[in-house]
Scaffold this motif. Structure first.
Motif, PDB file in Angstrom:
ATOM      1  N   MET A   1       0.860  -1.176   0.000  1.00 48.79           N
ATOM      2  CA  MET A   1       0.000   0.000   0.000  1.00 48.79           C
ATOM      3  C   MET A   1       0.905   1.238   0.000  1.00 48.79           C
ATOM      4  O   MET A   1       1.873   1.306   0.723  1.00 48.79           O
ATOM      5  N   TRP A   6      -3.013   4.713   2.156  1.00 43.66           N
ATOM      6  CA  TRP A   6      -3.117   4.553   3.603  1.00 43.66           C
ATOM      7  C   TRP A   6      -3.734   5.806   4.235  1.00 43.66           C
ATOM      8  O   TRP A   6      -4.614   5.712   5.092  1.00 43.66           O
ATOM      9  N   TYR A  10      -7.185   5.941   6.276  1.00 47.10           N
ATOM     10  CA  TYR A  10      -7.194   6.420   7.664  1.00 47.10           C
ATOM     11  C   TYR A  10      -8.184   7.566   7.824  1.00 47.10           C
ATOM     12  O   TYR A  10      -9.007   7.587   8.734  1.00 47.10           O
ATOM     13  N   GLN A  63       0.679   7.298  15.290  1.00 50.24           N
ATOM     14  CA  GLN A  63       1.502   6.150  14.896  1.00 50.24           C
ATOM     15  C   GLN A  63       2.966   6.474  15.168  1.00 50.24           C
ATOM     16  O   GLN A  63       3.336   7.634  15.221  1.00 50.24           O
ATOM     17  N   SER A  67       5.961   2.106  12.488  1.00 49.06           N
ATOM     18  CA  SER A  67       4.742   1.347  12.180  1.00 49.06           C
ATOM     19  C   SER A  67       4.111   1.833  10.881  1.00 49.06           C
ATOM     20  O   SER A  67       3.587   1.035  10.103  1.00 49.06           O
ATOM     21  N   LEU A  68       4.181   3.130  10.630  1.00 48.59           N
ATOM     22  CA  LEU A  68       3.644   3.651   9.374  1.00 48.59           C
ATOM     23  C   LEU A  68       4.455   3.123   8.195  1.00 48.59           C
ATOM     24  O   LEU A  68       3.885   2.659   7.201  1.00 48.59           O
ATOM     25  N   LYS A  70       6.090   0.441   7.954  1.00 50.85           N
ATOM     26  CA  LYS A  70       5.918  -1.006   7.785  1.00 50.85           C
ATOM     27  C   LYS A  70       4.700  -1.345   6.938  1.00 50.85           C
ATOM     28  O   LYS A  70       4.686  -2.386   6.286  1.00 50.85           O
ATOM     29  N   VAL A  71       3.673  -0.505   6.934  1.00 56.20           N
ATOM     30  CA  VAL A  71       2.479  -0.802   6.136  1.00 56.20           C
ATOM     31  C   VAL A  71       2.569  -0.235   4.722  1.00 56.20           C
ATOM     32  O   VAL A  71       1.724  -0.506   3.878  1.00 56.20           O
ATOM     33  N   ASP A  73       4.260  -0.047   1.052  1.00 59.54           N
ATOM     34  CA  ASP A  73       4.991  -1.027   0.243  1.00 59.54           C
ATOM     35  C   ASP A  73       6.334  -0.497  -0.265  1.00 59.54           C
ATOM     36  O   ASP A  73       6.623   0.694  -0.174  1.00 59.54           O
TER      37      ASP A  73
END
Length: 134
Positions: A1, A6, A10, A63, A67-68, A70-71, A73
């Motif tokens: 993504m 994202w 959100y 966040q 962590s951001l 990691k989601v 791509d």
């Protein structure tokens, strides 16, 4: 993504308008739109947000930047620029501003704008006199 997808997911899942997201991140509404589309309108090529953009979005959405990221791509482009160097006083002001709620931030921005307008007007009215004397 990608980041734009994202961000849009959100924003919609939290029932936020683009303007509300922009205010939370310290962006313009147009910049949020550009991020969500992911295309630079000037070049029609994929847009490459800066790492600072990721940091602002992470902070505004509660966040961690890790962590951001990691989601997002592997195809997401990221621009890395050196951070500007600020004095300790400037850094304190920035941190204090970031800790304000949205309404207080708007108040501060209005005060700064009014101050700058007043200063420009004073300079213009004294432009013929270098020292501001009549």
């Amino acid at each position: 993504m990608k980041l734009g997808e994202w961000l849009r997911n959100y924003r919609l899942s939290h029932e936020m308008s683009m303007q509300e997201m922009a205010d939370a991140c310290g962006f313009s509404k147009a910049y949020v739109s550009l991020l969500e589309k992911g295309i630079n309108p000037t070049t029609n090529k994929p847009f490459s947000p800066t790492i600072q953009t990721f940091e602002k979005i992470a902070s505004a959405t509660g966040q961690s930047i890790d962590s951001l990221l990691k989601v997002i791509d592997d195809e997401q482009l990221v621009t890395v620029r050196p951070s500007p160097k600020f004095s300790s006083e400037e850094t304190k002001l920035i941190n204090d501003y970031r800790n304000l709620n949205r309404d207080d931030r708007r108040t501060i921005l209005r005060l700064i704008s009014a101050f700058l307008t007043q200063s420009k007007n004073e300079i213009a009215s004294n432009s013929g006199n270098r020292y501001g004397f009549c």
